[in-house]
Structures are given as structure tokens and as C-alpha cells.
Design a protein around this motif. Sequence first.
Motif, PDB file in Angstrom:
ATOM      1  N   ARG A 225      12.877 -10.872  26.857  1.00 38.74           N
ATOM      2  CA  ARG A 225      12.575  -9.421  26.862  1.00 38.74           C
ATOM      3  C   ARG A 225      11.692  -9.098  26.106  1.00 38.74           C
ATOM      4  N   GLU A 226      10.840  -8.042  26.091  1.00 36.83           N
ATOM      5  CA  GLU A 226       9.678  -7.586  25.529  1.00 36.83           C
ATOM      6  C   GLU A 226       9.991  -6.198  25.256  1.00 36.83           C
ATOM      7  N   ALA A 227       9.870  -5.700  23.881  1.00 36.80           N
ATOM      8  CA  ALA A 227      10.130  -4.479  23.834  1.00 36.80           C
ATOM      9  C   ALA A 227       8.921  -3.753  22.561  1.00 36.80           C
ATOM     10  N   VAL A 228       8.805  -2.479  22.924  1.00 35.18           N
ATOM     11  CA  VAL A 228       7.835  -1.805  21.942  1.00 35.18           C
ATOM     12  C   VAL A 228       8.828  -0.542  21.243  1.00 35.18           C
ATOM     13  N   THR A 229       8.617  -0.400  19.840  1.00 32.51           N
ATOM     14  CA  THR A 229       9.329   0.937  19.487  1.00 32.51           C
ATOM     15  C   THR A 229       8.263   1.541  18.583  1.00 32.51           C
TER      16      THR A 229
ATOM     17  N   SER B 221      10.770  -4.379  28.751  1.00 32.28           N
ATOM     18  CA  SER B 221      10.825  -5.211  30.180  1.00 32.28           C
ATOM     19  C   SER B 221      11.512  -6.493  29.926  1.00 32.28           C
ATOM     20  N   SER B 222      12.663  -6.616  30.664  1.00 32.10           N
ATOM     21  CA  SER B 222      13.263  -7.952  30.792  1.00 32.10           C
ATOM     22  C   SER B 222      13.600  -8.498  31.956  1.00 32.10           C
ATOM     23  N   THR B 223      13.777  -9.809  31.956  1.00 39.48           N
ATOM     24  CA  THR B 223      14.015 -10.654  32.989  1.00 39.48           C
ATOM     25  C   THR B 223      15.182 -11.338  32.625  1.00 39.48           C
ATOM     26  N   ALA B 224      16.206 -11.754  33.552  1.00 43.61           N
ATOM     27  CA  ALA B 224      17.566 -12.652  33.295  1.00 43.61           C
ATOM     28  C   ALA B 224      17.751 -13.201  34.494  1.00 43.61           C
ATOM     29  N   VAL B 225      18.187 -14.418  34.294  1.00 44.41           N
ATOM     30  CA  VAL B 225      18.781 -15.290  35.389  1.00 44.41           C
ATOM     31  C   VAL B 225      19.978 -15.885  34.954  1.00 44.41           C
TER      32      VAL B 225
ATOM     33  N   ASN C  53      12.169 -11.386  22.670  1.00 40.18           N
ATOM     34  CA  ASN C  53      13.465 -11.995  22.500  1.00 40.18           C
ATOM     35  C   ASN C  53      13.921 -13.068  23.409  1.00 40.18           C
ATOM     36  N   TYR C  54      14.228 -13.904  23.466  1.00 39.79           N
ATOM     37  CA  TYR C  54      14.797 -14.954  24.301  1.00 39.79           C
ATOM     38  C   TYR C  54      16.135 -15.592  24.286  1.00 39.79           C
ATOM     39  N   GLY C  55      16.920 -15.667  24.955  1.00 46.05           N
ATOM     40  CA  GLY C  55      18.302 -16.063  25.065  1.00 46.05           C
ATOM     41  C   GLY C  55      18.588 -17.288  26.151  1.00 46.05           C
TER      42      GLY C  55
ATOM     43  N   GLY D 153       4.990 -12.630  24.889  1.00 42.81           N
ATOM     44  CA  GLY D 153       5.478 -11.957  26.214  1.00 42.81           C
ATOM     45  C   GLY D 153       5.531 -12.656  27.387  1.00 42.81           C
ATOM     46  N   ALA D 154       5.431 -13.978  27.268  1.00 43.00           N
ATOM     47  CA  ALA D 154       5.620 -14.942  28.270  1.00 43.00           C
ATOM     48  C   ALA D 154       7.044 -14.803  29.081  1.00 43.00           C
ATOM     49  N   SER D 155       7.105 -14.544  30.286  1.00 39.49           N
ATOM     50  CA  SER D 155       8.383 -14.641  31.107  1.00 39.49           C
ATOM     51  C   SER D 155       8.071 -15.222  32.378  1.00 39.49           C
TER      52      SER D 155
END
Length: 444
Positions: free
Chosen positions: A156-160, A34-38, A176-178, A121-123
Motif C-alpha cells: 500500500r502507498e498513501a499520501v496525507t 493505492s493498494s494491491t493484495a493477493v 506499508n507492506y504485509g 512504492g514498488a508493488s
Amino acid sequence: MLTPEQARDAACHAVDRARAAGADAADATVAADSSTAVSIRLGAVEDVDRSEDEGLSLRVFVGKRSASVSSSRFNPDEIAALAKRAVAMARLAPEDPWAGLAPQDRLLRGNAPDLDLWDGGASDPQALKARAQAAEDAARAVAGVTNSEGGSASAREAVTALATSHGFASAYRTTNYGVSASVIAGEGSAMQRDYAYDSQRYQAALESPGSVGLRAGQQAVARLNPIKLPSGPLPILFDPRIGSGLLGHFVAAIAGSTITRGTSFLKDMLGKRVFAPGVSIHDDPHRPRGLRSRPFDGEGLPVSPTILVEDGMLETWLLDSASARQLGMEPTAHASRGGGVSTSNLYMAAGKLPRETLLGDVKRGLYVTELIGQGVNGVTGDYSRGAAGFLIEDGEITRPVAEITIAGNLKDMFAALTPASDLVFRYGINVPTLRIDGMTVAGD
């Protein structure tokens, strides 16, 4: 989003269904994110993107025949039907004498190592907006910046998860944060663009957006009013931001698939000198919070730090199980789930000389900060790229340079390469400043 346990169980279920459908062996991966981008441009919100994805990939083997299928649906009946289709496809596929799962005795056993890749995973979209705004504001505040391609921030938070029919099942999660900014300096045909960004596993570790934006703005302004250079040989220094691309070409040349096909310019160089003495290249999948850290490879093998080059000598190929079988060697735990191999936190060790020393004895040379195009021949090693950067005069970086081409052969370039001592771990692939003498610059 799926938890690691749910993802692992889904992968195991898919493997079980494949065996029930007649597969001799199978493995499955589940990926969820799950990801969020602004994005901000000229002070206004340009885009807010939110995505959530879950996917299953199943690979089955019937003898030496194999097939792969994928789905975004996790309903048990649909997974069972998917497994049947995969087995039917495999029975029609051509035989591959090297196909199969990784050796069972090499699989990761016990718990996967905790590499501290997930910060909770805070977003918060508002916080992302503020971060993107601050990056763009800082970039636009630099004197000489005239326009903006925007500032952005993402989370972004991911599971593999991976499961195999011969006893492996594990999963891990990451964050992951950018933050980034891209701006334009100058006017009309004299405009120049540059960018800066930072990416981290932990939100708290991110570089301040103001610092990222300031760097983007200063770099764009520094490129104004470039000159062209006459053609000829020059010593070239690669900025760490783009020097990492040389390691990308190196990795492609030592990948098992290129070695088995005989299509690599390094195909006969295992155990021989490839780089200059003193050069070492490492791959470290266990770096805590590393951008490419991972507890196991795409086949379930435990990963560990690997020396690819030591004192200039090529120590290993990068092998998945199939290429290892073909070469009569052991897999190196670099398998990529999508096929082939991949590295993790790849880096060239710092050299002994400061960057200023490598610059200091250059009477006239080129400091490259941007590369353009893909003019690299992996079979011959021939290298030709469009470039931009700065002229070096009497050991000092002076005027900006644009519209040139740099050329050489990777074999010669590797042999002549000298790393500086300024290694910083900022990207997925990291190198210090690199100097290569004897390359050709084509300009006016």
C-alpha cells in the motif's frame, strides 16, 4: 495517485473556497492511497484486490458553529459547491463554545520532519503472490496442520495532506507492506486456529514469509487438545501479541473527550499513580519507519515523543484543541482528523525482569494468547474477556487452555502489572510480556 504536492494544493484550494463562501475558519485534509493484495488458499489464488482511492474532507467554522463534508471529486467547481454547502450547514448547526482550529502559535512551521516512511512504492502482484504462497506453504507444512484459511501479502502507498486557514499546509507519503498466514490444526470439533503476520514500512524489512507461516502453523498445533480450568484467582501472563490491548483501554481512558464528559475510570488520576512503580508508557511519533509515525497531528500541530506514564504516574491526558479548551489546558498534539485523539507508536517500556523470571515463580497460572469479546466498561474499569492460552505449572508453560473467562478491574490490573524485559517493536502498539497477579479465571 496524487503526489504530496498535489494533495497539499488540493487541501489549500478547498480551504480558500470555504473562506470565499463565508467561513470564518476552515481546514481540509486530502487522503489518497493505492493498494494491491493477493490471497492464496490451499495453493490456489483466491483473491486479487487492487484499489485506488482519493478523498477530500473539509471542516468549516462560522463563529462557534461548525460542519464537515467530504467528497471524492477534486474538480474546482465541485469543491466550490462543496464549500458553499458546508458553510450553509454550519450556519444551521448548534453552537459549540469549544469549537475552533488549533492555536495558530502552536502550528508546525517549516518543513515536516522526514521519518523515512516511503520506500518508493514498488508493488509487483507476482511478487505478492509468491510471498503469500510461501507463507501458506510454510504453515501447511507444519505437522498437525489440516486446513488453511489462507496466506496473503499486500502493498500500500498513501499520501496525507492537511491545510488550515490560519497558515498550515503540509503533506507526507507512506508505504506499508504485509504478509500473513492463518491455518487450522486438528479435525472436527477438536480443530484449533491461529495466525501470524508481519507489517513494515519498507518491503525489504519484511519478515520472511516462510518464518511467518511457520509461526502460524506451530501456534495452531500448540493449541490442540485444550483443557478447561476450575474457577478461581490465578496469576496471568499476557503474550505481547494481545497484551497491547491493555494499552488500548488505557488510551481510551485518558482521551480528552472522555475526561471532559467525566466518563473515564481514570478521570481523577492525573498526576497520580496509576501503574505499579517502574512502569513507563511512551508515545513516539518520530520513530523512523514506524508503523504509526507521523510528522504532525490531525490539526497541524508538531508531534514529539511523549511520556504518558513515568514510574507508574499518569503524566498527561491526550488532548485535541477542543478538549484542551474545555479543560483549560494545552493541546498535546494527539488530535485525530476523524475527531477525538489518537496515539502513534505507543509502547510500554521494557521491565527489568526476563520473561523466564516472571514465569519462574508461578506455581500455577495462565499464559494468555487470545482474547475474545469486548467486555470492558470504560466508566468503571470493569474487565471481563473470553480467553485462551496455556497453563503455567511450576514455572513452565504446559497444556493449552480454552473456553475460560478472565476478569478484574483495570485500576487494580494496572496497579498490579509487571512488564518483562522482552519488548520487541513489531506492531503499532507494543508491550513486553505482562504479568498481573490476582485476576479471576472463570472456567468449569
